[in-house]
Scaffold this motif. Structure first.
Motif, PDB file in Angstrom:
ATOM      1  N   LEU A   8     -15.885  27.936 -59.393  1.00 48.15           N
ATOM      2  CA  LEU A   8     -15.667  27.906 -60.841  1.00 48.15           C
ATOM      3  C   LEU A   8     -14.173  28.061 -61.158  1.00 48.15           C
ATOM      4  CD1 LEU A   8     -18.660  30.164 -61.962  1.00 48.15           C
ATOM      5  CD2 LEU A   8     -18.500  27.661 -62.126  1.00 48.15           C
ATOM      6  N   LEU A  10     -19.022  33.429 -66.459  1.00 46.94           N
ATOM      7  CA  LEU A  10     -19.394  32.067 -66.805  1.00 46.94           C
ATOM      8  C   LEU A  10     -20.913  31.877 -66.847  1.00 46.94           C
ATOM      9  CD1 LEU A  10     -16.439  31.610 -66.630  1.00 46.94           C
ATOM     10  CD2 LEU A  10     -16.843  29.492 -65.366  1.00 46.94           C
ATOM     11  N   ALA A  39     -14.995  27.403 -70.487  1.00 45.31           N
ATOM     12  CA  ALA A  39     -14.945  28.222 -69.271  1.00 45.31           C
ATOM     13  C   ALA A  39     -13.779  29.201 -69.358  1.00 45.31           C
ATOM     14  CB  ALA A  39     -14.807  27.331 -68.041  1.00 45.31           C
TER      15      ALA A  39
END
Ligand code: SF4
Ligand code: SF4
Lengths: 327, 452
Positions: free
Chosen positions: B195, B286, B130
């Motif tokens: 995220l 992402l 990530a």
């Protein structure tokens, strides 16, 4: 757009600015004084008008001349010289010869303001310095020969040598003071509306309070100084039994709302302003009760002026806990 | 416009209400700039080392293709349009006058934009993956600071933050780009925030939005309620519309009640702050591995013919963007990059759009300093306005007489140049600049002291 290569201003930020300006503030102060001035002129007659005009002229001309002489940019339009002239006129005897008012205003601006470097640099309130000068130079004209109100229309009210209510209070006691002010109208009525002897601006508490209200509403001043001045006077005159007479008399309200709130000569933080106001109020009461003058606000403010810069450094703004970026 | 602050979240002291000035663009959707014929990409777009080109001049590149490596501390650059690479050269730069830059000339032969298919595992990426997608996408803070986001996230994780505060305050007058981004992509912003929170190790997200943007509050609140995965709660916090509500420490206090101590970062109290537009970029990076190619900015002010919220490829010339907005009126006298409170005046428009530029404000009329400034009349307005409780009046009068080294007790070192003091000064005194002068003199003096 790029054909004619316009140039753009590269000023640093912020690129927006408040609408407020020093001269706007000054003209609002002047405007808010208008009702009290006009009423004073109406109540006391022609000489009062002359005194007001002479005082403004003396202030404005002195500022202009000294700026010319020093090669500085003239700043007459900022309204602060007019303000000093007006305020001085409001604190003097309506029977003062106009040339003396002119001289007083010259002193106020010349030695009260320009000699320190002009607006922003003077330690003492210029109008009050002018008044102190007149008290010292022409004490008779300043403190006696008080006119009873003599409206423009109708017969002049007599008694050219009447003393002000505070002077009577000081010299002859409460009954005499009450008797004096109750002659044309009731006591509080007289104090509030101006049918009593006194200086040009102090005669109508209602109109001075109205002007102060305008300044409060326009956020030019806050209540911190005026309220603490009044509180200080109340505290220091409680034991005389007539704190109300003290609170509703004299130039106290002009002093509290207009003189003590002068930005340049008063502190800037709220806590310092409260200390400053209380000091003025207490000194006023002490001078009135124990001192040689019936009115004490003028000297009280001048003394406190001298302490304003120190008060600002003692009562600094509280630093926010978040202040300071990592370096 | 002033709200009773009792019900709204806000910061402690000071601040100003300069008026929103947002009407001209608030109701306008984001519009795409027509494809520019050239883009210019300065190799140094943020603090850190310059990017290292990885394509040769004359090479054809497609939109989205990597054209420079970010090195150890920076982020890579990508082609914002398809076309032919021009040689690296010194070209005009919005803040550095002139800077070495890559350029791409639009060319149809280069082919269409690269495709960015969805990665079905996007919600459950391993941490390293990530973080590297954020880095590879070239994302920097889009609120204006333009610091590489991956580094900020890494740092936040090491500092063990527990709260992510999303900055949707947009307290600068005139600007509406964050607002329009929140209306256009509320779900993406909420997902992107989650995220970011996961990467940084935060357990909770709070999105601060000024209360004069009720539909943005509603849109993000709805998006937060519709989240399918709920291990990280997302809360939208309406804040008072008051400048500088969007300053990091002010916002952290307003939404979370935490006080970031003097001279420390929000991470000292477990908080990471990110801008809402950055969350949108992280989401795309992402989920689709899509790099940061465009930037949304507000082009507005009384001097612009047709105020708009514009989405433009990075590197597009500001002149083209202004042209798209009808050009500037002849009475324009200041062009500000960023917001009018903290933005910089631009001398020219033939400079490229860079990642941190969230607005272009054309101002008319005389600027605050064009008629000079007056003496301090000791009115105290600057003291009331300073959000940090500093004393710009005392600093300014000392600097004027050359006593710069006496300014430290009055806060010269702590000033973060928000401009509230200059804004309110009735004598138009350039108080921010007086603070700057004192600050750099004090820093220099400290440096000499420690050197000797
Ligand atoms: S610019 Fe500095 S001194 Fe002025 S209000 Fe902001 S923090 Fe305070
Ligand atoms: S706002 Fe300007 S004039 Fe007022 S105290 Fe501050 S510096 Fe002085």
């Amino acid at each position: 757009m790029s054909e004619n290569n316009p140039t753009f201003v590269l000023s640093p930020g912020p690129h927006l600015h408040t609408e407020e300006s020093t001269s706007k503030i000054m003209w609002w102060v002047n405007g808010s004084l208008a009702p009290a001035v006009l009423w004073g002129v109406f109540v006391f007659g022609f000489n009062a008008a002359l005194v007001v005009l002479a005082s403004i002229a003396g202030a404005v001309l002195t500022e202009f001349a000294s700026q010319k002489a020093l090669g500085r940019r003239p700043t007459l339009t900022d309204g602060s010289a007019v303000c000093t002239g007006l305020l001085l006129a409001l604190t003097v005897n309506p029977n003062l010869p106009a040339w003396q008012a002119f001289l007083g205003a010259m002193f106020a601006i010349g030695l009260g303001k320009m000699i320190f470097g002009g607006l922003g640099f003077n330690l003492f309130n210029p109008a009050l310095l002018g008044r102190a000068f007149l008290m010292a130079t022409f004490p008779l004209n300043m403190t006696s020969g008080w006119a009873m109100p003599r409206p423009w229309f109708g017969a002049p009210l007599d008694a050219v040598t009447t003393a002000t209510p505070l002077a009577v209070l000081k010299e002859q006691g409460i009954e005499a003071a009450v008797q004096l002010v109750t002659s044309p109208a009731g006591l509080w009525n007289a104090l509030a509306l101006g049918f009593r002897p006194g200086s040009i601006g102090e005669v109508s508490l209602v109109l001075v309070a109205l002007g102060g209200g305008i300044l409060l509403a326009r956020r030019i001043i806050t209540l911190a100084i005026p309220l603490s001045v009044l509180a200080g006077v109340a505290l220091s005159t409680l034991h005389t039994g007539v704190p109300l007479l003290h609170l509703m008399s004299g130039g106290l309200w002009i002093g509290a709302f207009y003189m003590a709130t002068d930005y340049v000569t008063s502190p800037s933080t709220t806590r310092a302003q409260i200390a400053f106001g209380l000091l003025i109020g207490l000194l006023t009461g002490i001078i009135r009760v124990y001192g040689g003058y019936p009115e004490g606000i003028c000297y009280a403010i001048l003394i406190a002026n001298a302490m304003a810069p120190a008060l600002d450094l003692w009562f600094r703004p509280r630093r926010a806990a978040i202040a300071g970026s990592p370096s | 416009m002033t709200h009773s602050s009792s019900s709204l979240h806000t910061f402690g002291r000071g601040g100003i209400h300069p008026g929103p000035h947002k009407e001209a663009t608030a109701s306008r959707e984001i519009e795409d700039l027509p494809a520019p014929s050239e883009v210019v990409l300065p190799l140094l777009q943020h603090l850190g080392e310059p990017a290292e080109p990885c394509v040769k001049k004359g090479e054809m590149v497609r939109r989205g293709q990597k054209i420079a490596e970010g090195g150890k501390t920076g982020v890579p650059l990508h082609a914002p349009i398809s076309g032919k690479v021009k040689p690296v050269d010194k070209r005009p730069h919005p803040t550095m006058a002139i800077a070495p830059s890559m350029a791409i000339g639009a060319n149809a032969e280069a082919g269409p934009e690269l495709e960015f298919p969805e990665d079905p595992e996007w919600r459950n990426l391993p941490l390293e993956e990530a973080l590297s997608r954020v880095r590879e996408a070239g994302i920097v803070g889009l609120g204006g600071a333009a610091f590489p986001t991956w580094r900020k996230l890494e740092f936040a994780r090491a500092a063990k933050v527990d709260l992510l505060v999303m900055n949707g305050a947009e307290c600068e007058p005139y600007l509406t780009s964050d607002y329009r981004v929140m209306l256009a992509w509320p779900t993406e912003i909420v997902e992107g925030s989650v995220l970011i929170a996961k990467i940084a190790g935060a357990k909770k997200v709070q999105i601060g939005v000024e209360s004069d943007k009720p539909d943005a509050i509603e849109a993000t609140t709805k998006a937060a309620a519709a989240l399918t995965q709920r291990e990280i709660p997302v809360e939208v916090v309406p804040c008072e519309a008051r400048y500088p509500q969007g300053a990091e420490k002010q916002l952290v206090f307003a939404v979370s009640g935490r006080t970031v101590p003097a001279r420390q970062l929000p991470s000292a109290v477990g908080v990471l702050v990110q801008n809402v537009a950055t969350a949108h970029a992280v989401y795309e990076a992402l989920r689709f591995r899509k790099p940061l190619l465009d930037r949304i900015l507000t082009v507005t002010g009384p001097g612009i013919v047709q105020p708009r919220n514009v989405r433009a490829p990075l590197g597009a010339s500001l002149a083209d963007i202004v042209e798209f907005c009808g050009g500037i009126k002849p009475e324009t006298n200041r062009m500000v990059a960023g917001g009018p409170m903290m933005g910089r005046a631009l001398p020219r428009l033939d400079v490229p759009l860079i990642k941190g530029m969230n607005g272009l404000v054309m101002l008319t009329g005389r600027g605050p300093l064009e008629d000079g400034f007056g003496p301090c009349i000791r009115c105290g307005r600057c003291l009331d306005a300073c959000p940090l409780g500093l004393e710009p009046d005392q600093v300014s009068v000392r600097v004027e007489v050359g006593r710069t080294l006496d300014c430290e007790p009055h806060g010269a070192l702590d000033c973060y140049e928000c401009g509230c003091c200059s804004y309110v000064c009735p004598s138009s005194r350039p108080l921010v600049q007086f603070m700057q002068v004192a600050k750099s003199a004090l820093r220099r003096a400290a440096a000499t002291r420690s050197a000797s």
